[in-house]
Design a protein around this motif. Structure first.
Motif, short mmCIF file in Angstrom:
data_model
loop_
_atom_site.label_atom_id
_atom_site.label_comp_id
_atom_site.label_asym_id
_atom_site.label_seq_id
_atom_site.Cartn_x
_atom_site.Cartn_y
_atom_site.Cartn_z
N GLN A 1 -27.55 29.85 19.44
CA GLN A 1 -27.68 30.74 20.59
C GLN A 1 -28.64 31.77 20.72
O GLN A 1 -29.12 32.26 19.30
CB GLN A 1 -26.26 31.73 20.81
CG GLN A 1 -26.24 32.78 21.80
CD GLN A 1 -25.25 33.45 22.14
OE1 GLN A 1 -24.36 33.71 21.15
NE2 GLN A 1 -25.04 34.08 23.23
N VAL B 1 -32.95 30.55 30.14
CA VAL B 1 -32.64 31.70 28.81
C VAL B 1 -33.74 32.22 28.13
O VAL B 1 -33.69 33.32 27.90
CB VAL B 1 -31.92 30.64 27.89
CG1 VAL B 1 -31.90 31.27 26.31
CG2 VAL B 1 -30.66 30.24 28.44
N GLY C 1 -29.89 35.29 29.90
CA GLY C 1 -29.94 34.03 30.38
C GLY C 1 -29.02 33.25 30.68
O GLY C 1 -28.55 32.53 31.72
N TYR C 2 -28.10 33.42 29.38
CA TYR C 2 -26.66 32.58 29.66
C TYR C 2 -25.96 33.23 30.81
O TYR C 2 -25.13 32.36 31.56
CB TYR C 2 -25.89 32.55 28.28
CG TYR C 2 -26.99 32.04 27.12
CD1 TYR C 2 -26.95 30.63 27.01
CD2 TYR C 2 -27.40 32.72 26.18
CE1 TYR C 2 -27.51 30.02 25.96
CE2 TYR C 2 -28.13 32.14 25.31
CZ TYR C 2 -28.19 30.79 24.93
OH TYR C 2 -28.91 30.49 23.89
N SER D 1 -30.22 36.66 24.68
CA SER D 1 -30.66 36.45 26.09
C SER D 1 -29.60 36.84 27.00
O SER D 1 -28.58 36.36 26.97
CB SER D 1 -31.15 34.91 26.29
OG SER D 1 -31.54 34.69 27.52
#
Length: 175
Positions: A10, A51, A15-16, A13
């Motif tokens: 991971q 992400v 972005g997830y 971010s």
């Protein structure tokens, strides 16, 4: 509290969160799968791009990137991806707002977003903006009125040039 990965690999971010939000509250724009649900797991390249767009410094939470370029061959839905990110920038939690109890970044919406779909040719800018206009002005109010109900400015997504957002802000087509 600095970033603590929740799973192997991971990145720090938002972005997830953006991906999850888009999969929940957006759909495919104009084209042969128009209105169908999104599943970024089917396209890891786009998932990785999103992400990467929202990478944060794992200590301060500051954005690592200010600009991003998605360069791919014709037919890779670049305009759709740009339109989807525009939808997220308008309505989703895309700005860092601290860490949760598990060391994960938490986002907040932009207070008064101004999203400009800009290209050197009107047709190219229109391809991107049509995605925003379809999702936010035609599909969204029926599918998710709690999210898109206050968006105005679209009678026909193919001719739209501007959207007004419910809590202030706008998305516009520009060349």
């Amino acid at each position: 509290m600095p970033f603590v990965p929740a799973f192997e690999g991971q990145k720090c971010s938002l972005g997830y969160t953006v991906i999850d939000w888009l999969q929940e509250y957006a759909c495919h724009g104009p084209g042969d799968v128009m209105g169908q649900p999104l599943n970024f797991a089917d396209d890891p390249e786009v998932e990785e791009f999103i992400v990467g767009c929202y990478l944060l410094d794992p200590v301060s939470g500051r954005r690592v990137r200010r600009r991003a370029v998605y360069s791919a061959p014709k037919g890779r839905a670049k305009s759709e991806v740009a339109g989807l990110l525009g939808v997220a920038e308008c309505l989703s939690e895309v700005r860092f707002d601290g860490w949760d109890a598990y060391g994960q970044p938490v986002g907040r919406p932009i207070v008064s977003p101004f999203v400009r779909c800009l290209a050197t040719e009107e047709k190219q800018a229109g391809n991107t903006f049509q995605n925003l206009a379809f999702i936010m002005g035609e599909w969204g109010p029926d599918s998710h009125p709690d999210v898109y109900g206050g968006v105005s400015g679209v009678r026909d997504y193919r001719r739209a040039t501007g959207l007004s957002l419910p809590d202030g802000g706008e998305a516009v087509l520009s060349t």
